[in-house]
Design a protein around this motif. Structure first.
Motif, mmCIF file in Angstrom:
data_model
loop_
_atom_site.group_PDB
_atom_site.id
_atom_site.type_symbol
_atom_site.label_atom_id
_atom_site.label_comp_id
_atom_site.label_asym_id
_atom_site.label_seq_id
_atom_site.Cartn_x
_atom_site.Cartn_y
_atom_site.Cartn_z
ATOM 1 N N GLU A 162 -0.959 12.065 -4.238
ATOM 2 C CA GLU A 162 -1.666 13.328 -4.412
ATOM 3 C C GLU A 162 -2.710 13.553 -3.333
ATOM 4 O O GLU A 162 -3.023 14.671 -2.968
ATOM 5 C CB GLU A 162 -2.333 13.351 -5.796
ATOM 6 N N SER A 163 -3.277 12.459 -2.833
ATOM 7 C CA SER A 163 -4.295 12.604 -1.807
ATOM 8 C C SER A 163 -3.663 12.824 -0.455
ATOM 9 O O SER A 163 -2.714 12.147 -0.088
ATOM 10 C CB SER A 163 -5.173 11.346 -1.751
ATOM 11 N N ASP A 164 -4.194 13.772 0.292
ATOM 12 C CA ASP A 164 -3.719 14.018 1.647
ATOM 13 C C ASP A 164 -4.576 13.333 2.680
ATOM 14 O O ASP A 164 -4.418 13.548 3.876
ATOM 15 C CB ASP A 164 -3.697 15.526 1.949
ATOM 16 N N ALA A 165 -5.492 12.495 2.242
ATOM 17 C CA ALA A 165 -6.345 11.789 3.195
ATOM 18 C C ALA A 165 -5.511 10.817 3.993
ATOM 19 O O ALA A 165 -4.672 10.111 3.434
ATOM 20 C CB ALA A 165 -7.443 11.033 2.453
ATOM 21 N N PRO A 166 -5.697 10.767 5.317
ATOM 22 C CA PRO A 166 -4.911 9.838 6.131
ATOM 23 C C PRO A 166 -5.243 8.404 5.813
ATOM 24 O O PRO A 166 -6.382 8.073 5.453
ATOM 25 C CB PRO A 166 -5.315 10.199 7.564
ATOM 26 N N ALA A 167 -4.221 7.537 5.922
ATOM 27 C CA ALA A 167 -4.447 6.117 5.692
ATOM 28 C C ALA A 167 -5.264 5.546 6.832
ATOM 29 O O ALA A 167 -5.203 6.037 7.961
ATOM 30 C CB ALA A 167 -3.111 5.394 5.600
ATOM 31 N N PRO A 168 -6.065 4.511 6.571
ATOM 32 C CA PRO A 168 -6.807 3.884 7.664
ATOM 33 C C PRO A 168 -5.862 3.235 8.640
ATOM 34 O O PRO A 168 -4.753 2.832 8.266
ATOM 35 C CB PRO A 168 -7.659 2.829 6.932
ATOM 36 N N PRO A 169 -6.225 3.134 9.922
ATOM 37 C CA PRO A 169 -5.341 2.536 10.911
ATOM 38 C C PRO A 169 -5.129 1.072 10.627
ATOM 39 O O PRO A 169 -6.012 0.400 10.096
ATOM 40 C CB PRO A 169 -6.090 2.735 12.231
ATOM 41 N N ASP A 173 0.822 -1.204 0.000
ATOM 42 C CA ASP A 173 0.000 0.000 0.000
ATOM 43 C C ASP A 173 0.859 1.257 0.000
ATOM 44 O O ASP A 173 0.553 2.243 -0.690
ATOM 45 C CB ASP A 173 -0.920 -0.002 1.223
ATOM 46 N N PHE A 174 1.922 1.231 0.793
ATOM 47 C CA PHE A 174 2.855 2.358 0.816
ATOM 48 C C PHE A 174 3.474 2.579 -0.562
ATOM 49 O O PHE A 174 3.534 3.704 -1.065
ATOM 50 C CB PHE A 174 3.940 2.086 1.859
ATOM 51 N N LEU A 175 3.896 1.494 -1.201
ATOM 52 C CA LEU A 175 4.525 1.614 -2.513
ATOM 53 C C LEU A 175 3.544 2.145 -3.549
ATOM 54 O O LEU A 175 3.920 2.899 -4.454
ATOM 55 C CB LEU A 175 5.090 0.263 -2.950
ATOM 56 N N ALA A 176 2.289 1.767 -3.412
ATOM 57 C CA ALA A 176 1.286 2.276 -4.341
ATOM 58 C C ALA A 176 1.140 3.786 -4.199
ATOM 59 O O ALA A 176 1.028 4.519 -5.193
ATOM 60 C CB ALA A 176 -0.048 1.576 -4.097
ATOM 61 N N VAL A 177 1.143 4.277 -2.964
ATOM 62 C CA VAL A 177 1.024 5.713 -2.721
ATOM 63 C C VAL A 177 2.246 6.446 -3.259
ATOM 64 O O VAL A 177 2.123 7.500 -3.893
ATOM 65 C CB VAL A 177 0.839 5.976 -1.213
#
Length: 237
Positions: free
Chosen positions: A208-215, A198-202
Motif C-alpha cells: 500500500e505504501s508508495d514510499a521507495p525502499a531504502p538502497p 523484505d520483498f515478500l513482506a511488501v
C-alpha cells in the motif's frame, strides 16, 4: 522515470547464481509469488542487441567486476547453496553469449513455458555444468520442458524475437535495474537475495505504501570481465 508495475516484477539472469538461488527459494517456499510475478530477463547484450537498444534510446548498465569480488562470490554462493542442500558446479564459460539462453526464454514465455524453462536452464548451468551459450544445448533444454526446440535454438536469428529482447532490455533501463536478482512491487525495489524476505513482506501486505525502499547496502567493490554488478547484497549481474 521508472515505471511502477502493479504485479510483482522479478528480474533474473541465467548468468547469476544468486538468481538461481532466489528462484529456488521462491519455488520451494512461495510458489504463489512465482506464478503471480512478471519474470523479466536481464543479460548483457551482444553487439547486435546493443545496437538495437541504443537506437531505441536505451542503454545497459556496465561496470567492471573485480577479481576480489569474483572470488568472494565463489565462497558465498557455495555457502548459500550448501545451506539449501544444493551442490553448485561452477560453469567454465570460455566465451559466454547470453542471447542464446535469454532470447530462448522469450520464446518459452510466449509458449507458456517460461517458468519451466527458467528452472531447467538454472539447473543446467549451476548444477550440471552445461554450456547454455551453445544453441544445441539450449534447444535440447527447451524440448525437455515442452518448448519448440527449433524456435529456441534459433531465437537469436529471429528478428521478431530480437525486437522482443530489445523491449526487455529497455525495461531494464527504464526500471533502473543494475543487478540481479532484482525485485519490484509498485514503487518499491529490492536488490539481491538478501532482500527477498523484505520483498515478500511488501507483496504480502499489498504494497500500500508508495514510499521507495531504502538502497541496498554495498559492502564489497564489484572479475575483470564486463559485468553489470555494482556491489554485493546477494546480487550480481
Amino acid at each position: 522515470m521508472a515505471r511502477a508495475p502493479r504485479r510483482p516484477r522479478i528480474y533474473f539472469s541465467f548468468r547469476s547464481p544468486y538468481s538461481w538461488l532466489a528462484f529456488h527459494d521462491l519455488s520451494t517456499g512461495r510458489p504463489d509469488v512465482v506464478d503471480a510475478a512478471e519474470w523479466r530477463p536481464f543479460w548483457e547484450p551482444d553487439a547486435h542487441s546493443e545496437k538495437l537498444l541504443t537506437e531505441a534510446g536505451g542503454r545497459f548498465p556496465y561496470t567492471p567486476m573485480s577479481r576480489e569480488k569474483h572470488l568472494y562470490m565463489l565462497g558465498d554462493v557455495r555457502r548459500l547453496a550448501a545451506h539449501r542442500g544444493l551442490a553448485v558446479t561452477w560453469p567454465q564459460d570460455v566465451a559466454p553469449w547470453w542471447e542464446a539462453s535469454h532470447l530462448a526464454y522469450v520464446v518459452a514465455a510466449a509458449q507458456g513455458r517460461g517458468l519451466a524453462f527458467i528452472d531447467r536452464v538454472h539447473r543446467a548451468r549451476w548444477q550440471e555444468n552445461l554450456d547454455i551459450s551453445d544453441r544445441g544445448t539450449v534447444g535440447r533444454l527447451a524440448a525437455e520442458v515442452g518448448v519448440d526446440p527449433g524456435a529456441a535454438e534459433h531465437a537469436a536469428d529471429d528478428e521478431h524475437i530480437r525486437a522482443e529482447g530489445v523491449r526487455a532490455l529497455l525495461d531494464i533501463h527504464r526500471d533502473d535495474v543494475f543487478g540481479v536478482p532484482f525485485f519490484m512491487h509498485r514503487r518499491q525495489k529490492f536488490w539481491g537475495i538478501d532482500r527477498l524476505a523484505d520483498f515478500l513482506a511488501v507483496v504480502g501486505e499489498g504494497a500500500e505504501s508508495d514510499a521507495p525502499a531504502p538502497p541496498p547496502s554495498v559492502s564489497i567493490a564489484a572479475h575483470d570481465a564486463r559485468s553489470s554488478d555494482l556491489g554485493h547484497a546477494g546480487g550480481c549481474g
